[in-house]
Write a protein that holds these residues in place. Structure first.
Motif, PDB file in Angstrom:
ATOM      1  N   LEU A   1       0.824  -1.203   0.000  1.00  0.00           N
ATOM      2  CA  LEU A   1       0.000   0.000   0.000  1.00  0.00           C
ATOM      3  C   LEU A   1       0.863   1.260   0.000  1.00  0.00           C
ATOM      4  O   LEU A   1       0.649   2.165  -0.798  1.00  0.00           O
ATOM      5  CB  LEU A   1      -0.926  -0.022   1.220  1.00  0.00           C
ATOM      6  N   LEU A   2       1.843   1.307   0.893  1.00  0.00           N
ATOM      7  CA  LEU A   2       2.673   2.506   0.962  1.00  0.00           C
ATOM      8  C   LEU A   2       3.559   2.668  -0.268  1.00  0.00           C
ATOM      9  O   LEU A   2       3.846   3.797  -0.672  1.00  0.00           O
ATOM     10  CB  LEU A   2       3.514   2.495   2.236  1.00  0.00           C
ATOM     11  N   ASP A   3       3.967   1.573  -0.885  1.00  0.00           N
ATOM     12  CA  ASP A   3       4.761   1.662  -2.110  1.00  0.00           C
ATOM     13  C   ASP A   3       3.943   2.219  -3.274  1.00  0.00           C
ATOM     14  O   ASP A   3       4.497   2.844  -4.176  1.00  0.00           O
ATOM     15  CB  ASP A   3       5.322   0.289  -2.508  1.00  0.00           C
ATOM     16  N   SER A   4       2.633   1.989  -3.254  1.00  0.00           N
ATOM     17  CA  SER A   4       1.790   2.454  -4.367  1.00  0.00           C
ATOM     18  C   SER A   4       1.069   3.765  -4.061  1.00  0.00           C
ATOM     19  O   SER A   4       0.283   4.232  -4.882  1.00  0.00           O
ATOM     20  CB  SER A   4       0.780   1.370  -4.738  1.00  0.00           C
ATOM     21  N   THR A   5       1.339   4.370  -2.917  1.00  0.00           N
ATOM     22  CA  THR A   5       0.690   5.633  -2.551  1.00  0.00           C
ATOM     23  C   THR A   5       1.442   6.810  -3.157  1.00  0.00           C
ATOM     24  O   THR A   5       2.664   6.896  -3.022  1.00  0.00           O
ATOM     25  CB  THR A   5       0.657   5.783  -1.011  1.00  0.00           C
ATOM     26  N   PRO A   6       0.725   7.734  -3.806  1.00  0.00           N
ATOM     27  CA  PRO A   6       1.389   8.919  -4.355  1.00  0.00           C
ATOM     28  C   PRO A   6       1.982   9.793  -3.244  1.00  0.00           C
ATOM     29  O   PRO A   6       1.566   9.712  -2.086  1.00  0.00           O
ATOM     30  CB  PRO A   6       0.256   9.671  -5.068  1.00  0.00           C
ATOM     31  N   ALA A   7       2.914  10.628  -3.613  1.00  0.00           N
ATOM     32  CA  ALA A   7       3.550  11.531  -2.654  1.00  0.00           C
ATOM     33  C   ALA A   7       2.523  12.487  -2.051  1.00  0.00           C
ATOM     34  O   ALA A   7       1.594  12.940  -2.728  1.00  0.00           O
ATOM     35  CB  ALA A   7       4.655  12.322  -3.344  1.00  0.00           C
ATOM     36  N   ASP A   8       2.676  12.775  -0.772  1.00  0.00           N
ATOM     37  CA  ASP A   8       1.843  13.730  -0.018  1.00  0.00           C
ATOM     38  C   ASP A   8       0.361  13.365   0.006  1.00  0.00           C
ATOM     39  O   ASP A   8      -0.490  14.241   0.162  1.00  0.00           O
ATOM     40  CB  ASP A   8       2.007  15.149  -0.577  1.00  0.00           C
ATOM     41  N   ALA A   9       0.044  12.112  -0.143  1.00  0.00           N
ATOM     42  CA  ALA A   9      -1.362  11.681  -0.179  1.00  0.00           C
ATOM     43  C   ALA A   9      -1.986  11.676   1.214  1.00  0.00           C
ATOM     44  O   ALA A   9      -1.303  11.588   2.235  1.00  0.00           O
ATOM     45  CB  ALA A   9      -1.466  10.286  -0.784  1.00  0.00           C
ATOM     46  N   ILE A  10      -3.301  11.769   1.208  1.00  0.00           N
ATOM     47  CA  ILE A  10      -4.093  11.525   2.414  1.00  0.00           C
ATOM     48  C   ILE A  10      -4.666  10.126   2.234  1.00  0.00           C
ATOM     49  O   ILE A  10      -5.356   9.861   1.251  1.00  0.00           O
ATOM     50  CB  ILE A  10      -5.242  12.535   2.570  1.00  0.00           C
ATOM     51  N   ILE A  11      -4.365   9.241   3.171  1.00  0.00           N
ATOM     52  CA  ILE A  11      -4.893   7.873   3.097  1.00  0.00           C
ATOM     53  C   ILE A  11      -6.034   7.773   4.101  1.00  0.00           C
ATOM     54  O   ILE A  11      -5.813   7.829   5.312  1.00  0.00           O
ATOM     55  CB  ILE A  11      -3.822   6.818   3.414  1.00  0.00           C
ATOM     56  N   PHE A  12      -7.253   7.658   3.599  1.00  0.00           N
ATOM     57  CA  PHE A  12      -8.420   7.473   4.448  1.00  0.00           C
ATOM     58  C   PHE A  12      -8.569   5.974   4.707  1.00  0.00           C
ATOM     59  O   PHE A  12      -8.670   5.189   3.766  1.00  0.00           O
ATOM     60  CB  PHE A  12      -9.687   8.013   3.767  1.00  0.00           C
ATOM     61  N   THR A  13      -8.568   5.594   5.970  1.00  0.00           N
ATOM     62  CA  THR A  13      -8.684   4.180   6.299  1.00  0.00           C
ATOM     63  C   THR A  13     -10.073   3.868   6.829  1.00  0.00           C
ATOM     64  O   THR A  13     -10.700   4.691   7.485  1.00  0.00           O
ATOM     65  CB  THR A  13      -7.642   3.747   7.354  1.00  0.00           C
ATOM     66  N   GLU A  14     -10.508   2.671   6.525  1.00  0.00           N
ATOM     67  CA  GLU A  14     -11.780   2.156   7.026  1.00  0.00           C
ATOM     68  C   GLU A  14     -11.529   0.753   7.536  1.00  0.00           C
ATOM     69  O   GLU A  14     -11.060  -0.102   6.794  1.00  0.00           O
ATOM     70  CB  GLU A  14     -12.837   2.159   5.919  1.00  0.00           C
TER      71      GLU A  14
ATOM     72  N   ASP B   1       5.552  11.649   4.476  1.00  0.00           N
ATOM     73  CA  ASP B   1       4.865  12.619   3.629  1.00  0.00           C
ATOM     74  C   ASP B   1       3.358  12.396   3.563  1.00  0.00           C
ATOM     75  O   ASP B   1       2.607  13.308   3.239  1.00  0.00           O
ATOM     76  CB  ASP B   1       5.443  12.598   2.210  1.00  0.00           C
ATOM     77  N   VAL B   2       2.893  11.191   3.873  1.00  0.00           N
ATOM     78  CA  VAL B   2       1.455  10.908   3.796  1.00  0.00           C
ATOM     79  C   VAL B   2       0.784  11.167   5.145  1.00  0.00           C
ATOM     80  O   VAL B   2       1.438  11.199   6.185  1.00  0.00           O
ATOM     81  CB  VAL B   2       1.167   9.455   3.338  1.00  0.00           C
ATOM     82  N   ALA B   3      -0.519  11.343   5.092  1.00  0.00           N
ATOM     83  CA  ALA B   3      -1.321  11.499   6.309  1.00  0.00           C
ATOM     84  C   ALA B   3      -2.311  10.347   6.366  1.00  0.00           C
ATOM     85  O   ALA B   3      -3.060  10.118   5.420  1.00  0.00           O
ATOM     86  CB  ALA B   3      -2.072  12.837   6.287  1.00  0.00           C
ATOM     87  N   VAL B   4      -2.295   9.614   7.467  1.00  0.00           N
ATOM     88  CA  VAL B   4      -3.221   8.501   7.666  1.00  0.00           C
ATOM     89  C   VAL B   4      -4.409   9.033   8.470  1.00  0.00           C
ATOM     90  O   VAL B   4      -4.249   9.479   9.605  1.00  0.00           O
ATOM     91  CB  VAL B   4      -2.542   7.332   8.411  1.00  0.00           C
ATOM     92  N   VAL B   5      -5.594   8.998   7.854  1.00  0.00           N
ATOM     93  CA  VAL B   5      -6.795   9.568   8.460  1.00  0.00           C
ATOM     94  C   VAL B   5      -7.857   8.481   8.580  1.00  0.00           C
ATOM     95  O   VAL B   5      -8.214   7.850   7.592  1.00  0.00           O
ATOM     96  CB  VAL B   5      -7.331  10.748   7.608  1.00  0.00           C
ATOM     97  N   VAL B   6      -8.365   8.288   9.785  1.00  0.00           N
ATOM     98  CA  VAL B   6      -9.399   7.283  10.026  1.00  0.00           C
ATOM     99  C   VAL B   6     -10.752   7.938   9.765  1.00  0.00           C
ATOM    100  O   VAL B   6     -11.182   8.823  10.512  1.00  0.00           O
ATOM    101  CB  VAL B   6      -9.323   6.732  11.472  1.00  0.00           C
ATOM    102  N   THR B   7     -11.423   7.507   8.727  1.00  0.00           N
ATOM    103  CA  THR B   7     -12.685   8.122   8.300  1.00  0.00           C
ATOM    104  C   THR B   7     -13.732   8.121   9.413  1.00  0.00           C
ATOM    105  O   THR B   7     -14.411   9.119   9.632  1.00  0.00           O
ATOM    106  CB  THR B   7     -13.231   7.385   7.058  1.00  0.00           C
TER     107      THR B   7
ATOM    108  N   PRO C   1      -3.267  14.188  -3.127  1.00  0.00           N
ATOM    109  CA  PRO C   1      -4.039  13.042  -3.617  1.00  0.00           C
ATOM    110  C   PRO C   1      -4.781  12.369  -2.455  1.00  0.00           C
ATOM    111  O   PRO C   1      -4.301  12.369  -1.320  1.00  0.00           O
ATOM    112  CB  PRO C   1      -2.977  12.096  -4.181  1.00  0.00           C
ATOM    113  N   ALA C   2      -5.943  11.839  -2.752  1.00  0.00           N
ATOM    114  CA  ALA C   2      -6.744  11.148  -1.734  1.00  0.00           C
ATOM    115  C   ALA C   2      -6.822   9.669  -2.070  1.00  0.00           C
ATOM    116  O   ALA C   2      -7.116   9.297  -3.199  1.00  0.00           O
ATOM    117  CB  ALA C   2      -8.141  11.743  -1.660  1.00  0.00           C
TER     118      ALA C   2
END
Length: 178
Positions: A83-96, A116-122, A163-164
């Motif tokens: 997942l982290l290898d395929s995440t664009p730079a500076d992305a917000i990763i919404f987790t469920e 650089d990414v932000a992990v956000v719990v929806t 990116p989201a």
């Protein structure tokens, strides 16, 4: 115990741990008293009962250990890495879901991967305390105080240059970015 029985959650059995511990203590004290009682009658009966009790504990542990040993399960590690290898730079990763959230939190906060990414719990976005935590954890993330619709969409609107992505892991892993 009554609360945990009616609590509709996959991990509600955790609330029964105190009851299980008390039950195990009572069973242990009862077995010890029974063995002592037998030993007072005939010494060999007490020894036999002690051996039977130990056997009844050790054999199931040996039989079931392979089924509960997850020391070689690399599913979460593979999921987090992919997942982290395929995440664009500076992305917000919404987790469920807990599996996606805890995997990414571990990689992000413990292993310090992808700062650089932000992990956000929806599911936590409606809570003020969580939004305050996001603001202090990710200084470059714009965290709105009020939602104009669903919280995820509000966060995306507040951070148009980022990116989201959405990460879920219930029965299967799913990941997508926009």
């Amino acid at each position: 115990s009554i609360f945990s029985i009616g609590y509709n959650s996959t991990d509600s059995d955790v609330y029964l741990i105190p009851a299980f511990m008390a039950y195990a203590l009572w069973v242990g004290l009862g077995a010890a008293a029974f063995i002592q009682w037998l030993q007072r009658r005939k010494a060999w009966l007490g020894i036999l009962a002690g051996v039977l009790v130990l056997t009844a504990l050790v054999i199931p542990a040996i039989i079931h250990y392979p089924a509960i040993d997850v020391s070689h399960d690399r599913t979460a590690e593979a999921y987090g890495t992919e997942l982290l290898d395929s995440t664009p730079a500076d992305a917000i990763i919404f987790t469920e879901g807990d599996k996606a959230t805890f995997t990414l939190w571990y990689f992000h906060f413990v292993l310090h991967q992808r700062p650089d990414v932000a992990v956000v719990v929806t599911g936590l976005l409606p809570y003020d305390w969580y939004r305050d935590t996001l603001s202090s954890t990710y200084s470059s993330l714009s965290v709105p105080g009020v939602a104009n619709g669903p919280w995820g969409a509000t966060m995306i609107q507040a951070n148009p240059d980022r990116p989201a992505c959405i990460a879920t892991y219930q029965d299967t892993a799913e990941f997508s970015c926009q």
